[in-house]
Design a protein around this motif. Structure first.
Motif, short mmCIF file in Angstrom:
data_model
loop_
_atom_site.label_atom_id
_atom_site.label_comp_id
_atom_site.label_asym_id
_atom_site.label_seq_id
_atom_site.Cartn_x
_atom_site.Cartn_y
_atom_site.Cartn_z
N TYR A 100 -10.38 -8.78 45.87
CA TYR A 100 -11.43 -9.03 46.86
C TYR A 100 -10.82 -9.71 48.07
CZ TYR A 100 -15.69 -10.27 49.16
OH TYR A 100 -16.68 -10.37 50.09
N PRO A 101 -11.04 -9.16 49.27
CA PRO A 101 -11.67 -7.87 49.56
C PRO A 101 -10.91 -6.72 48.91
CG PRO A 101 -11.50 -9.19 51.55
CD PRO A 101 -10.68 -9.88 50.51
N GLU A 102 -11.65 -5.67 48.62
CA GLU A 102 -11.09 -4.54 47.88
C GLU A 102 -9.89 -3.95 48.59
OE1 GLU A 102 -12.68 -0.40 45.81
OE2 GLU A 102 -14.00 -1.63 47.04
N ASP A 103 -8.83 -3.73 47.83
CA ASP A 103 -7.58 -3.09 48.28
C ASP A 103 -6.73 -3.99 49.18
OD1 ASP A 103 -8.18 -0.75 46.90
OD2 ASP A 103 -9.26 0.09 48.61
N THR A 104 -7.31 -4.95 49.88
CA THR A 104 -6.52 -5.77 50.80
C THR A 104 -6.39 -7.22 50.34
OG1 THR A 104 -8.46 -6.33 52.13
CG2 THR A 104 -7.23 -4.35 52.75
N GLY A 105 -7.32 -7.71 49.56
CA GLY A 105 -7.29 -9.10 49.14
C GLY A 105 -6.49 -9.32 47.87
N GLY A 106 -6.45 -10.58 47.46
CA GLY A 106 -5.76 -10.92 46.23
C GLY A 106 -6.63 -10.64 45.02
N THR A 107 -6.02 -10.58 43.86
CA THR A 107 -6.78 -10.39 42.64
C THR A 107 -7.60 -11.65 42.34
OG1 THR A 107 -5.11 -11.26 41.12
CG2 THR A 107 -4.93 -8.94 41.76
N PHE A 108 -8.58 -11.51 41.48
CA PHE A 108 -9.41 -12.66 41.13
C PHE A 108 -8.55 -13.78 40.55
CE2 PHE A 108 -13.99 -10.94 40.65
CZ PHE A 108 -13.85 -10.18 41.80
N THR A 109 -7.66 -13.43 39.64
CA THR A 109 -6.82 -14.45 39.02
C THR A 109 -5.91 -15.11 40.05
OG1 THR A 109 -6.80 -13.11 36.99
CG2 THR A 109 -5.20 -14.88 37.13
N ALA A 110 -5.34 -14.31 40.95
CA ALA A 110 -4.44 -14.86 41.96
C ALA A 110 -5.18 -15.76 42.94
CB ALA A 110 -3.76 -13.72 42.72
N PHE A 111 -6.44 -15.46 43.23
CA PHE A 111 -7.19 -16.27 44.18
C PHE A 111 -7.42 -17.68 43.64
CE2 PHE A 111 -11.14 -17.99 45.89
CZ PHE A 111 -10.90 -17.92 47.25
N PHE A 112 -7.78 -17.79 42.38
CA PHE A 112 -8.12 -19.09 41.82
C PHE A 112 -6.90 -19.84 41.27
CE2 PHE A 112 -12.16 -16.81 41.78
CZ PHE A 112 -13.02 -17.77 42.27
N TYR A 113 -5.84 -19.10 40.92
CA TYR A 113 -4.62 -19.73 40.40
C TYR A 113 -3.41 -19.16 41.14
CZ TYR A 113 -7.17 -21.68 36.40
OH TYR A 113 -8.04 -22.39 35.59
N PRO A 114 -3.29 -19.38 42.44
CA PRO A 114 -2.20 -18.74 43.21
C PRO A 114 -0.81 -19.11 42.73
CG PRO A 114 -3.31 -20.44 44.51
CD PRO A 114 -4.15 -20.21 43.30
N ASP A 115 -0.57 -20.39 42.46
CA ASP A 115 0.77 -20.81 42.03
C ASP A 115 1.08 -20.29 40.64
OD1 ASP A 115 1.07 -22.16 44.42
OD2 ASP A 115 0.43 -24.09 43.60
#
Length: 352
Positions: free
Chosen positions: A254-269
């Motif tokens: 999210y955003p679709e195709d351009t954003g980060g995955t759900f997991t990556a957004f909340f746990y980037p490191d």
């Protein structure tokens, strides 16, 4: 009855078709925010925080397979049943988006079946018109409503260059015999114009009781039209299915195709360091099994989708305070998430 826990080794290998990334991305609901939007994406306005998203499960994929089969061979109807909170409405959302992405020639209608103390043809056709996108003011007489429905469906199909209408009826156990007869009339009228109506009755287990009653009463026209195929829609029943669902959070963007995955957004490191929720399938499943056993809940463990996703959401929403490159999600993390999902309290309430 005590349930055996499942170790991490039993999660893999996971059947690959169940977590096809293309299907997961295609069927996930998106919100108005886009990559070009000036609104900055935060934890609070992310679709997960608003529960405005859809992820795949093994049961949903089975539902998708059933619909694709019925569409391919033009089976006029099927029955899908499950206990409450198993994710039937969630599955309908997923399916509608899947068809919109992959079968744009098909007109998809969604109708939530309302409870009425008496059967009236007018309200039934008003609901169908609403599902077809006809809002107020609606025609007054039943004959006018029938005509308006046929005209609306014809117009929508012409725009798609198609000839198939898929009708998804949620809470279909509320439909009376009269309503099914009226729906059969619509089916026949459309067939006269070369249009195929394929109806999916989605509801609670009472649907199977209704089918048996129609069979005993000799109402073959209803059973043969709307209840040819049937599917028992289930919740999460083992760690492999838990892995299928968790992989959706690792793959959906999210955003679709351009954003980060759900997991990556909340746990980037942690994500950069290799963290994937799918790896925690056994820990999460065992958390539900242990909670089920400790609470002495009756029956086998079958986790309703509502509580499974709440547990995952609890884990992800804690990302801002737990995230680090060395983070390892331990069983204790998932046990806390299971508690916060409300699973035990809900099961104790409904099974008393």
């Amino acid at each position: 009855m005590n349930q055996k826990t499942i170790t991490a080794a039993k999660v893999a290998p996971r059947p690959q078709p169940r977590t096809n990334a293309t299907r997961i991305r295609a069927a996930r609901r998106t919100s108005p925010t886009s990559a070009a939007s000036p609104i900055q994406l935060t934890v609070h306005n992310h679709p997960l925080a608003r529960r405005h998203y859809r992820v795949a499960t093994a049961a949903i994929e089975a539902f998708v397979d059933l619909v694709e089969h019925c569409v391919r061979v033009l089976i006029p109807g099927a029955l899908i049943y499950a206990r409450p909170r198993m994710g039937k409405t969630h599955a309908i959302d997923y399916l509608a988006l899947h068809l919109a992405r992959h079968r744009g020639d098909i007109l998809v209608l969604r109708m939530s079946c309302e409870h009425h103390r008496s059967d009236y043809e007018g309200p039934f056709f008003s609901a169908l018109l609403g599902a077809a996108g006809v809002r107020d003011p609606q025609p007054r007489t039943i004959a006018e409503k029938r005509f308006a429905l046929m005209r609306r469906l014809s117009e929508q199909l012409q725009m798609r260059s198609g000839h198939i209408v898929v009708l998804l009826c949620d809470e279909a156990q509320r439909l009376s015999k009269h309503a099914l007869e009226w729906l059969r009339d619509v089916h026949d009228q459309l067939a006269c114009h070369g249009v195929r109506l394929i109806t999916f009755l989605v509801g609670q287990p009472q649907l199977m009781e209704h089918k048996a009653q129609y069979q005993l009463a000799g109402d073959e026209q209803i059973v043969a039209r709307f209840m040819i195929e049937q599917l028992h829609f289930r919740g999460i029943t083992d760690a492999v299915e838990a892995a299928t669902c968790l992989a959706s959070y690792d793959l959906s963007r999210y955003p679709e195709d351009t954003g980060g995955t759900f997991t990556a957004f909340f746990y980037p490191d942690a994500y950069t360091a290799g963290l994937r929720l799918e790896q925690s399938a056994a820990a999460l499943w065992n958390g539900f099994v242990n909670a089920h056993t400790v609470a002495q809940l009756a029956g086998p463990v079958e986790i309703p989708m509502d509580y499974f996703t709440r547990a995952v959401e609890s884990m992800l929403l804690n990302g801002p305070q737990w995230d680090s490159s060395g983070l390892v999600l331990e069983p204790a993390h998932w046990e806390r998430a299971v508690r916060e999902s409300g699973y035990v309290a809900a099961q104790q309430t409904v099974r008393l």
